[in-house]
Each structure stands twice: as structure tokens, then as C-alpha cells.
Design a protein around this motif. Structure first.
Motif, PDB file in Angstrom:
ATOM      1  N   PHE A 122      -9.328  -2.283  -3.998  1.00 49.73           N
ATOM      2  CA  PHE A 122      -8.887  -3.045  -2.940  1.00 49.73           C
ATOM      3  C   PHE A 122      -9.828  -3.803  -2.549  1.00 49.73           C
ATOM      4  CE2 PHE A 122      -7.055   1.198  -0.427  1.00 49.73           C
ATOM      5  CZ  PHE A 122      -5.972   0.842  -0.280  1.00 49.73           C
ATOM      6  N   ALA A 172      -5.151   1.149   5.732  1.00 44.25           N
ATOM      7  CA  ALA A 172      -4.530   1.412   4.004  1.00 44.25           C
ATOM      8  C   ALA A 172      -5.044   2.486   3.341  1.00 44.25           C
ATOM      9  CB  ALA A 172      -5.557   0.885   3.493  1.00 44.25           C
ATOM     10  N   VAL A 200       0.435  -1.310   0.311  1.00 44.79           N
ATOM     11  CA  VAL A 200      -0.114   0.073  -0.071  1.00 44.79           C
ATOM     12  C   VAL A 200       0.737   1.560  -0.236  1.00 44.79           C
ATOM     13  CG1 VAL A 200      -1.837   1.446   1.155  1.00 44.79           C
ATOM     14  CG2 VAL A 200      -1.797  -1.199   1.070  1.00 44.79           C
TER      15      VAL A 200
END
Length: 572
Positions: A472, A487, A460
Motif C-alpha cells: 500500500f 483495506a 483491494v
């Protein structure tokens, strides 16, 4: 070649659409309709007639000779509403052609062949030579009478609604036997003949040797799959002509490959001539199998040819099929064909439910619940190793966070593997959102069930620093509720709070939802495992409610300055 015949302006318009779509497959026949049909019938493998069915019946009836050799004929009505398989449904491929024509012209395919109508593969469509009372056995299958399947040779077959016992029989065999009453023999391509020959060996001597070997062993020449020899004999006329007359390919191997094969009858003569102690036996055995006829010599004086016969092992077939994001119209035709071809289907129970209606009667279904991916992969490979035709299904593209990886990790080179691509969730979601993937992009799964979070976080961060659009997968579940916020926080270190974020749940399905928000406003609690989250890069914009990531090429910059397009789209 497909001959195209029309009589009216409307028919010619539809005809020209086919000709434009299939320039290498079609030939337009002009002139009087009767003459055009007769010429096309004698010159083409298939015909599409833009005429009334009655007219075509009268024109082709005098031309019909044998359904196994006659061209397939499809009729399309003046209104372009129907594509009717009229003649040669199986043998001439008219049934499949009617479906293709229908898809191209927007017409409904009309197929009246009994087996096709009820979803059962016809015995004459399995790709094997066959003998016996095909009509009676097929009628018994259609009538639901017990028809036994006797597999003397294991070979992958599509699903057939056959039983262990019955008054009628379908026998899969490569032995030289005659079909009994109420019996059909299917001849699998299970036999390989290895051939060696001196320079100038006559084709008649080679053929006499092969036929004699098969006859003495009680084997059917209709199960012959190929001739095999050493590379040095790839251009030997007697061997080439023998393969051509037998209607099988000639396969060659290097002397080094053949020299490594353990054979019962090595010889110094071929070693001196071509560099291997065996040609006939080694070439037949190079892919494994059972040696049925050891090396034997031809009857010539001197003998100029040798041969050996091997029954090769059946190679199971594993098709790894991507089902797409869920919408039926995003399931590819190739995927549908593989589902109907498979005799064994392996998959997650909820995915099986999506396509259950597409399976043919007799398909054996091995389904399991969430969390059994490795077990399903092992099961699919094990079934293929038994000689079955297997379809292993996964959502989206089976190679993207799905079943292809664990399956191919299990599979070795003893089975045939076919990959069938599907529309991935990232692509389906992107099409709904607009064009968020217009430039470089990456997909990252946030599930740490199999990948350590440290590895995921590193990926990430790399995507964030590289300013790449990120999609994602598996963003949040009940037991994993902190990974998505983490994230997003990493991305926020490198992107503005107003960066567009697309959230799509159940992409392409009737209950699907989609929205475009921002990196600041996204509430992770609204996301679950059925959701795909796409985070734009620093160039991504919200334009009229759609996510758009510019392609960023120089011509776009000049176009934006001049107000007009200054280039063309690059090929992909």
C-alpha cells in the motif's frame, strides 16, 4: 577499444578485473611496457595504464599529436587507490573513463580538468562542432567574467553560467560566419538536406550540388545533421557516398510519406519514377522546419541530382527522472547524468533539496509545493517545447505514482522524452523487510484524491481474493484515516490474522524505521504518508524477523522434501 597495460603482478590483477568486466571493450597488451603502450596508443581509442604517472608521461609524450584526436589515457596506481585522468580528458573521454574505472576498482577518480573540477561543462563536451578561441572563452567562464550566450538557433544545451552580455561570447549558429575575437561558435545539427538523384548519379555531382546550396545560402556544412531521400534511393551509390563523405547519416522515407508533404515545387518526373511528386523538398521537410533552399538541380548535363535545405526546429528534451527512495547511494548513475545535463529542473521543493548539490552552476530551478503535480508536468513540457533540456524529477521511480504519467499525458511528439528508472518505495521497503515480494505482488495507492474509493476498494478485493502480496502506497494521512483500516479488513476476510505485515517508514533514509507485525496487531495510527505497508499472502512467513514469501515453484517443493536445492533460479 580500451588498451590495458600493466608491469607488475598487482597491476595485472587489477587489469584482469577490468578485462573480465568489459570483455567487449578492452584488449590486454603484453610484452615490454614501452612497446605495449606504443601499440595500444596507435590502435585504441583509450588506454588504462597500471603504471606510475611519471612513467606513462615519458612513454606517451612523444606520441601526442592533437588533443582532439589523441586517445584518452588513465593511470591506476599500484595500490589501486586512484584512477588518474592523464591525457585526453575531454576529447579522449579520459575523465569519464577515470570515473568508470574508479567505480569498478573501488579507486578514487582524479580529474584535474578545470571545468570538470568546478562542475561546469566544457565547451568541447557539448557534442557540437566548435570554432574560435575556446581556451580564452573557457578561461573567462572559469574566472567569473561575463560571457554572453547568443543563440541564433534555439537548441537544448546543458546549464552554462553565461550572461546576456559580456566581452566574451558563445554563439550558437548554423550560419557560415567566422568567429570574432574572444568568441566561440557552436554548430548545432540544425540543417537537413533532402536529396534526389537519377540512377548512377556521380557522388561528385551530388556533393558539388550540396556544397553549392549551403554556400549560396550562407550556411555552415558543420551544422549538417543528415541527408534525406526516398526509400527507393536508399541504395543509390552517389547518395550513400555523399553521406559517408559528409559524415552524416542517410535517412529515408516511403514514397507515400513524401507524397503527403506540401512542397512549393512538385514535379511529374519523380512522381513517375518513384511515386511521389517531390523527393528533395519533401524529404527535407517531412519532420517540419523552415525551407531555406528550395529545390535546385545539379550542374550536370543532364542534371542528375536535386537538393533542398531545411532548418529543422529544435527539439527540446524532457528527461523524467526517478530519484529513488531518498538514499544518495540508491540514486542511479543515469539519473545523476541527466540531472547534470539539464538546463532546467522541475520538481517538488523537498525533492529538489535532495539533489540540489548535484546540479551544475546555471541550472534554472522551477520548484513548487505539494499538490501541484499537474502544474509541474505542464511546466516541464512547456519548457521542453521552448527547446530546453529539462529534467522533471519524482521520488522512487518517476513512472510509479509519480510525475511520468501527467507529464507524458501533456507531451506530444514535438519533444524528445527520456525515462530514467529509479528504485521504487515498494522495492526499497521490501529489501529492508526481507523478501516479501518473492512471488506475485501488486501495489495499490489508498489515496482517493484522484481515484474514487469504489475503484480502490474493488482492486483491494481482487488482490485479496487472488491471494497476492499487496504493497500500500499513500496509506494514511491526517485527512484520510479510514482507508487503511478498511483495506486491511478486506484482506482479513481472506487471510489469517497472523499474516505478516511489514511497515517501513522513510525507507533507506537515515531516520528510517521498519518492523514486521501481523494483520491483527498492526495499528493504523502508527502509519503515515511516509510509510509503505506490505501485507503478505497466505504463504508469507516471518522467518527470523524477516518477511519471506516463497517463490512457490515445483523445485522448491521437491527441495523442501529432499532437504537440498533441486533447481536453479529462473532468469528474469
Amino acid at each position: 577499444m580500451i588498451g590495458l597495460i600493466s608491469a607488475t603482478a598487482a597491476g595485472a590483477a587489477a587489469r584482469d578485473r577490468l578485462a573480465a568486466a568489459w570483455p567487449q571493450r578492452t584488449r590486454v597488451y603484453d610484452g615490454p611496457v614501452g612497446d605495449a603502450v606504443r601499440r595500444a596508443f596507435s590502435e585504441c581509442e583509450q588506454l588504462v595504464c597500471f603504471l606510475a604517472t611519471g612513467a606513462v608521461v615519458r612513454l606517451v609524450a612523444p606520441l601526442l599529436e592533437d588533443k582532439s584526436a589523441d586517445p584518452g589515457v588513465v593511470c591506476v596506481d599500484e595500490g589501486g587507490r586512484f584512477a588518474v585522468s592523464l591525457v585526453g580528458g575531454h576529447g579522449g573521454g579520459a575523465n569519464e573513463l577515470a570515473v568508470e574505472v574508479g567505480e569498478l576498482l573501488g579507486a578514487d577518480p582524479v580529474v584535474t580538468t578545470a571545468t570538470d573540477s568546478v562542475g561546469i561543462p566544457g565547451l568541447d563536451t557539448l557534442g557540437f562542432p566548435l570554432e574560435g578561441d575556446v581556451a580564452a572563452v573557457t578561461r573567462a567562464v572559469l574566472d567569473g567574467e561575463p560571457v554572453a550566450l547568443d543563440t541564433e538557433v534555439a537548441w537544448p544545451l546543458p546549464p552554462l553560467p553565461l550572461a546576456a552580455q559580456g566581452a566574451y561570447t558563445v554563439r550558437l549558429t548554423d550560419r557560415a560566419v567566422e568567429p570574432g575575437a574572444q568568441e566561440v561558435l557552436l554548430r548545432p545539427p540544425s540543417l537537413v538536406v533532402g536529396v534526389g538523384a537519377s540512377k548512377g548519379a556521380p557522388v561528385e555531382e551530388v556533393l558539388e550540388l550540396i556544397h553549392g546550396a549551403l554556400q549560396d545560402a550562407g550556411l555552415s556544412p558543420r551544422s549538417l545533421a543528415e541527408l534525406a531521400t526516398v526509400d527507393a534511393k536508399a541504395g543509390e551509390p552517389g547518395i550513400l557516398d555523399a553521406a559517408r563523405r559528409l559524415g552524416v547519416p542517410l535517412v529515408t522515407y516511403s514514397a507515400d510519406e513524401l507524397a503527403g508533404i506540401d512542397v512549393p515545387n512538385p514535379s511529374d518526373a519523380p512522381l513517375a519514377a518513384v511515386g511521389t511528386p517531390s523527393v528533395a523538398e519533401a524529404a527535407a521537410l517531412v519532420r517540419g522546419g523552415e525551407l531555406l533552399v528550395p529545390k535546385r538541380k545539379s550542374a550536370g548535363q543532364p542534371a542528375m541530382a536535386t537538393c533542398a535545405v531545411v532548418r529543422r526546429p529544435a527539439r527540446g528534451r524532457l528527461a523524467v527522472v526517478g530519484l529513488g527512495p531518498g538514499a544518495r547511494d540508491l540514486l542511479t548513475p543515469r539519473a545523476k547524468a541527466e540531472l547534470r545535463r539539464a538546463s532546467v529542473l522541475v520538481g517538488l521543493d523537498q525533492y529538489v533539496d535532495q539533489i540540489r548539490d548535484l546540479l551544475r552552476p546555471g541550472t534554472r530551478i522551477l520548484e513548487s509545493g505539494l499538490g501541484a503535480e499537474e502544474e509541474r508536468a505542464r511546466t516541464a513540457v512547456a519548457e521542453a517545447r521552448k527547446g530546453q533540456a529539462v529534467a522533471l524529477i519524482g521520488s522512487g521511480d518517476a513512472g510509479v505514482y509519480a510525475m511520468a504519467s501527467p507529464a507524458l499525458a501533456e507531451a506530444s511528439d514535438d519533444i524528445d522524452v527520456v525515462g530514467v528508472p529509479g528504485v521504487t518505495a515498494a522495492l526499497a521497503a521490501a529489501a529492508i523487510l526481507g523478501a516479501p515480494l518473492g512471488h506475485d505482488h501488486v501495489s495499490i495507492s489508498l489515496s482517493d484524491l484522484h481515484t474514487p474509493w469504489e475503484v480502490i476498494e474493488r482492486r483491494v478485493r481482487a488482490a485479496a481474493e487472488a491471494d497476492i502480496v499487496v504493497t500500500f502506497y499513500n496509506p494514511r494521512s491526517r485527512g484520510r484515516d479510514w482507508q487503511l483500516p478498511k483495506a486491511l479488513a478486506i484482506l482479513a476476510e481472506h487471510r489469517e490474522p497472523t499474516t505478516p505485515v511489514g511497515v517501513v517508514r522513510n525507507a533507506s533514509r537515515p531516520d528510517g524505521t521498519a518492523r514486521v507485525t501481523t494483520l491483527t496487531d498492526l495499528d493504523p495510527a502508527t502509519v503515515d504518508m511516509m510509510t509503505v505497508v506490505t501485507v503478505g499472502n497466505t504463504a508469507t512467513r516471518d522467518i527470523a524477523g524477516r518477511m519471506v514469501t516463497p517463490r512457490g515453484y515445483r523445485w522448491q517443493e521437491s527441495a523442501s522434501k529432499s532437504g537440498s536445492a533441486a533447481g536453479q533460479e529462473e532468469p528474469k
